[in-house]
Design an enzyme around this catalytic site. Structure first.
Site, PDB file in Angstrom:
ATOM      1  N   ARG A 123     -17.994  -4.630  -1.957  1.00 17.57           N
ATOM      2  CA  ARG A 123     -18.037  -3.366  -1.201  1.00 17.57           C
ATOM      3  C   ARG A 123     -17.040  -3.329  -0.045  1.00 17.57           C
ATOM      4  NH1 ARG A 123     -23.642  -4.063  -2.070  1.00 17.57           N
ATOM      5  NH2 ARG A 123     -24.219  -2.908  -3.937  1.00 17.57           N
ATOM      6  N   LYS A 145      -4.271   4.780   1.047  1.00 20.25           N
ATOM      7  CA  LYS A 145      -4.630   5.363  -0.252  1.00 20.25           C
ATOM      8  C   LYS A 145      -4.485   4.286  -1.307  1.00 20.25           C
ATOM      9  CE  LYS A 145      -3.598  10.266   0.126  1.00 20.25           C
ATOM     10  NZ  LYS A 145      -2.744  11.372  -0.368  1.00 20.25           N
ATOM     11  N   GLU A 187      11.558   9.146  -1.747  1.00 22.30           N
ATOM     12  CA  GLU A 187      10.473   9.349  -0.767  1.00 22.30           C
ATOM     13  C   GLU A 187      11.065   9.519   0.642  1.00 22.30           C
ATOM     14  OE1 GLU A 187       7.394   9.933  -1.569  1.00 22.30           O
ATOM     15  OE2 GLU A 187       6.768   8.713  -3.289  1.00 22.30           O
ATOM     16  N   LYS A 229       4.834   8.302   8.875  1.00 27.87           N
ATOM     17  CA  LYS A 229       3.614   8.160   8.066  1.00 27.87           C
ATOM     18  C   LYS A 229       2.435   7.776   8.954  1.00 27.87           C
ATOM     19  CE  LYS A 229       1.467   7.300   3.893  1.00 27.87           C
ATOM     20  NZ  LYS A 229       1.537   6.969   2.492  1.00 27.87           N
ATOM     21  N   GLU A 239      -6.949  13.241   4.510  1.00 31.11           N
ATOM     22  CA  GLU A 239      -6.367  14.458   3.942  1.00 31.11           C
ATOM     23  C   GLU A 239      -7.377  15.606   3.923  1.00 31.11           C
ATOM     24  OE1 GLU A 239      -3.444  13.459   0.865  1.00 31.11           O
ATOM     25  OE2 GLU A 239      -4.011  15.308  -0.118  1.00 31.11           O
ATOM     26  N   ARG A 244      -2.047  15.686   6.261  1.00 28.25           N
ATOM     27  CA  ARG A 244      -1.559  14.610   5.395  1.00 28.25           C
ATOM     28  C   ARG A 244      -1.010  15.155   4.083  1.00 28.25           C
ATOM     29  NH1 ARG A 244      -3.899   8.497   4.364  1.00 28.25           N
ATOM     30  NH2 ARG A 244      -2.332   7.945   2.821  1.00 28.25           N
ATOM     31  N   ASN A 248       2.602  15.125   0.174  1.00 34.78           N
ATOM     32  CA  ASN A 248       2.582  15.336  -1.284  1.00 34.78           C
ATOM     33  C   ASN A 248       3.689  16.272  -1.744  1.00 34.78           C
ATOM     34  OD1 ASN A 248       0.268  13.727  -1.477  1.00 34.78           O
ATOM     35  ND2 ASN A 248      -1.041  15.468  -0.978  1.00 34.78           N
ATOM     36  N   HIS A 251       5.013  16.109  -5.188  1.00 35.77           N
ATOM     37  CA  HIS A 251       4.169  15.174  -5.925  1.00 35.77           C
ATOM     38  C   HIS A 251       3.281  15.842  -6.980  1.00 35.77           C
ATOM     39  CE1 HIS A 251       5.642  12.293  -3.086  1.00 35.77           C
ATOM     40  NE2 HIS A 251       4.843  11.335  -3.518  1.00 35.77           N
ATOM     41  N   HIS A 255       3.637  14.198 -10.304  1.00 38.35           N
ATOM     42  CA  HIS A 255       2.517  13.498 -10.956  1.00 38.35           C
ATOM     43  C   HIS A 255       2.295  14.035 -12.366  1.00 38.35           C
ATOM     44  CE1 HIS A 255       0.411  12.048  -6.985  1.00 38.35           C
ATOM     45  NE2 HIS A 255       1.498  11.360  -7.283  1.00 38.35           N
ATOM     46  N   HIS A 268       8.033   6.652 -10.480  1.00 34.43           N
ATOM     47  CA  HIS A 268       7.393   7.595  -9.558  1.00 34.43           C
ATOM     48  C   HIS A 268       8.430   8.338  -8.701  1.00 34.43           C
ATOM     49  CE1 HIS A 268       4.389   9.264  -6.891  1.00 34.43           C
ATOM     50  NE2 HIS A 268       4.982   8.707  -5.844  1.00 34.43           N
TER      51      HIS A 268
HETATM   52  P1  NAD Z   1       6.307  -0.639  -8.763  1.00 34.10           P
HETATM   53  O1  NAD Z   1       5.261  -1.270  -7.952  1.00 34.10           O
HETATM   54  O2  NAD Z   1       6.068  -0.495 -10.217  1.00 34.10           O
HETATM   55  O3  NAD Z   1       7.671  -1.429  -8.530  1.00 34.10           O
HETATM   56  C1  NAD Z   1       8.810  -1.005  -9.224  1.00 34.10           C
HETATM   57  C2  NAD Z   1       9.475  -2.159  -9.989  1.00 34.10           C
HETATM   58  O4  NAD Z   1      10.168  -2.981  -9.051  1.00 34.10           O
HETATM   59  C3  NAD Z   1       8.531  -3.071 -10.734  1.00 34.10           C
HETATM   60  O5  NAD Z   1       9.110  -3.394 -11.975  1.00 34.10           O
HETATM   61  C4  NAD Z   1       8.484  -4.321  -9.869  1.00 34.10           C
HETATM   62  O6  NAD Z   1       8.205  -5.471 -10.596  1.00 34.10           O
HETATM   63  C5  NAD Z   1       9.859  -4.353  -9.280  1.00 34.10           C
HETATM   64  N1  NAD Z   1      10.002  -5.027  -7.996  1.00 34.10           N
HETATM   65  C6  NAD Z   1       9.206  -4.888  -6.916  1.00 34.10           C
HETATM   66  N2  NAD Z   1       9.737  -5.534  -5.866  1.00 34.10           N
HETATM   67  C7  NAD Z   1      10.868  -6.121  -6.302  1.00 34.10           C
HETATM   68  C8  NAD Z   1      11.871  -6.906  -5.672  1.00 34.10           C
HETATM   69  N3  NAD Z   1      11.845  -7.152  -4.362  1.00 34.10           N
HETATM   70  N4  NAD Z   1      12.885  -7.365  -6.425  1.00 34.10           N
HETATM   71  C9  NAD Z   1      12.963  -7.057  -7.745  1.00 34.10           C
HETATM   72  N5  NAD Z   1      12.068  -6.285  -8.395  1.00 34.10           N
HETATM   73  C10 NAD Z   1      11.035  -5.820  -7.668  1.00 34.10           C
HETATM   74  O7  NAD Z   1       6.638   0.845  -8.235  1.00 34.10           O
HETATM   75  P2  NAD Z   1       6.953   1.461  -6.797  1.00 34.10           P
HETATM   76  O8  NAD Z   1       8.040   2.415  -7.021  1.00 34.10           O
HETATM   77  O9  NAD Z   1       7.076   0.416  -5.755  1.00 34.10           O
HETATM   78  O10 NAD Z   1       5.606   2.252  -6.475  1.00 34.10           O
HETATM   79  C11 NAD Z   1       5.222   3.370  -7.229  1.00 34.10           C
HETATM   80  C12 NAD Z   1       3.718   3.487  -7.165  1.00 34.10           C
HETATM   81  O11 NAD Z   1       3.320   3.715  -5.814  1.00 34.10           O
HETATM   82  C13 NAD Z   1       3.173   4.637  -7.977  1.00 34.10           C
HETATM   83  O12 NAD Z   1       2.045   4.219  -8.707  1.00 34.10           O
HETATM   84  C14 NAD Z   1       2.767   5.654  -6.927  1.00 34.10           C
HETATM   85  O13 NAD Z   1       1.705   6.454  -7.347  1.00 34.10           O
HETATM   86  C15 NAD Z   1       2.355   4.743  -5.799  1.00 34.10           C
HETATM   87  N6  NAD Z   1       2.395   5.389  -4.479  1.00 34.10           N
HETATM   88  C16 NAD Z   1       1.300   5.252  -3.706  1.00 34.10           C
HETATM   89  C17 NAD Z   1       1.289   5.794  -2.438  1.00 34.10           C
HETATM   90  C18 NAD Z   1       0.098   5.589  -1.544  1.00 34.10           C
HETATM   91  O14 NAD Z   1       0.033   6.204  -0.489  1.00 34.10           O
HETATM   92  N7  NAD Z   1      -0.810   4.719  -1.910  1.00 34.10           N
HETATM   93  C19 NAD Z   1       2.414   6.476  -1.962  1.00 34.10           C
HETATM   94  C20 NAD Z   1       3.539   6.591  -2.793  1.00 34.10           C
HETATM   95  C21 NAD Z   1       3.517   6.023  -4.058  1.00 34.10           C
HETATM   96  N1  GLY Z   2       1.856   9.382  -0.417  1.00 37.88           N
HETATM   97  C1  GLY Z   2       0.887  10.363  -0.003  1.00 37.88           C
HETATM   98  C2  GLY Z   2      -0.030   9.883   1.058  1.00 37.88           C
HETATM   99  O1  GLY Z   2      -0.018   8.747   1.442  1.00 37.88           O
HETATM  100  O2  GLY Z   2      -0.820  10.661   1.546  1.00 37.88           O
END
Ligand code: NAD
Ligand code: GLY
Length: 379
Positions: A123, A145, A187, A229, A239, A244, A248, A251, A255, A268
């Site tokens: 939890r 998030k 982003e 942020k 949100e 917040r 998006n 997005h 999405h 993404h």
């Molecule tokens: P990811 O985590 O898939 O990383 C992208 C690729 O880069 C992967 O293949 C990974 O193995 C590789 N990689 C990572 N670090 C590396 C490094 N230093 N050197 C070499 N390769 C490396 O994708 P992302 O673009 O980092 O994140 C996208 C995700 O984040 C989506 O699922 C999106 O929905 C989420 N997201 C979440 C929030 C939030 O607020 N929680 C905000 C924006 C995006």
């Molecule tokens: N990336 C959207 C949020 O963090 O609210």
């Protein structure tokens, strides 16, 4: 080293931004969190190979009681309930108790999965974000998030759970593929459009190559995005007020594009870049922004090597995208609530019911093979 504070009452945390942080005073915060605790280090299959052993050592040197590494296959396709379940079982096998610590080393996929694990395991346990993609540094590692995708829609299952520390180790960007750099830049462009016209103008003076050649500029930009942020999260953590929601921008379209293409075709950041184009076109069609704004935004995105249109396939059609947008979390009472630009640096939230205008905005950026789409060219 730069530091940005996220001052949520009772759940304050620091974002450390710099190179070689393990050797710098900021590592004290890390050591204090890690010492004496059983740690589950979570990384995807690419990042584990590159950085797993180094972070295992760093955790051990900080006095972790035990370190277990959990690895899952790299890619958005892994951001599922099944991977989440596997990670929970790894936590059980690692003997993680309520004082256990989860440590996400990787991109947004790793951070979202690990954060959701930390929110749910017993939890709720503490977790640290060590973002290793530009996208995760400027966006996903901050703000709490967490969650996973379903075939029916992106990020539909999750929780708000803030990390205890975020460590942006800029040295990790040296191994980041260009395509992933570009996703982070999408982003960053978003922050410029929604709230920071000077940041947008600063980016207009750069290409990917010039940014990669200026680590100091990258550090400043990462810190600026984290500041923005942090302010937004402080004002509207869950949100609820709409503040917040501005994050998006692009997005809801993006999405839907990711979902209908099965999460494997567009990264993404690429989907967000195309989604920002659709949102800007819609704002222009509705007369809510200057007519030249979409072209200025497109020019910057293209200069940074990002796609602004998608190729249609049997799955990726304007109608499917619109259908999926209505399933998005941001839909309220059957109405789409979209973030639309007023001018560079200012956005508004609008309920849009005009399906014709929506389909025109989406259709304008989904074509037969125009040579515009990058999503189809996955290396
Ligand atoms: P990811 O985590 O898939 O990383 C992208 C690729 O880069 C992967 O293949 C990974 O193995 C590789 N990689 C990572 N670090 C590396 C490094 N230093 N050197 C070499 N390769 C490396 O994708 P992302 O673009 O980092 O994140 C996208 C995700 O984040 C989506 O699922 C999106 O929905 C989420 N997201 C979440 C929030 C939030 O607020 N929680 C905000 C924006 C995006
Ligand atoms: N990336 C959207 C949020 O963090 O609210």
């Amino acid at each position: 080293m730069r530091q940005v504070q996220v001052n949520l009452p009772g759940r304050e945390y620091t974002i450390l931004i710099g190179s070689g942080l393990a050797r710098l005073p900021g590592a004290k915060a890390w050591n204090a969190l890690v010492a004496g605790r059983r740690c589950l280090l979570v990384a995807d299959s690419h990042v584990e190979k590159l950085y797993g052993p180094a972070f295992q050592e760093i955790l051990a040197a900080a006095g972790a009681a035990a370190v277990t590494t959990a690895v899952f296959p790299a890619g958005e396709e892994s951001k599922t309930l099944a991977t989440f379940g596997e990670l929970c079982r790894e936590a059980a096998r690692a003997g993680l108790d309520r004082k256990g610590l989860a440590v996400a080393v990787g991109g947004g996929v790793t951070g979202d999965l690990t954060g959701f694990l930390a929110a749910s395991w017993m939890r709720g346990i503490d977790f640290i974000q060590v973002p290793t993609t530009l996208l995760a540094m400027v966006d996903s590692s901050v703000g709490g998030k967490t969650g996973v995708d379903l075939p029916e829609g992106k990020n539909l299952v999750g929780a708000f759970h803030q990390p205890r520390l975020v460590w942006c180790e800029l040295d990790t960007l040296k191994t980041l593929p260009d395509r992933e750099w570009r996703c982070g830049l999408a982003e960053i462009v978003k922050y410029g459009v929604i709230l920071d016209a000077p940041l947008f103008a600063r980016l207009e003076g750069h290409t990917l190559a010039t940014l990669q050649a200026e680590p100091e500029t990258v550090a400043e930009i990462v810190a600026r995005c984290c500041e923005i942020k942090a302010q937004i999260v402080l004002a509207d953590e869950r949100e609820t007020t709409g503040l917040r929601a501005v994050l998006n921008y692009g997005h809801t379209f993006g999405h839907a594009l990711e979902t209908c293409s099965g999460y494997g075709r567009f990264n993404h950041g690429e989907a967000v870049a195309i989604g920002m184009g659709m949102a800007a076109d819609l704002a222009a069609v509705l007369g809510r922004c200057p007519a030249e704004l979409p072209a200025r935004q497109d020019a910057l995105l293209r200069q940074l090597g990002l796609p602004v249109c998608a190729e249609t396939t049997a799955e990726v059609t304007p109608e499917t995208i619109l259908e999926l947008m209505f399933r998005d979390k941001k839909t309220a009472g059957g109405k789409l609530r979209l973030i639309l630009p007023r001018e560079i640096g200012t956005v508004e939230i609008m309920s849009v019911e005009d399906r014709g205008a929506l389909l025109r905005a989406i259709g304008g950026r989904t074509h037969g093979n125009t040579g515009e789409s990058r999503g189809a060219d996955r290396p």
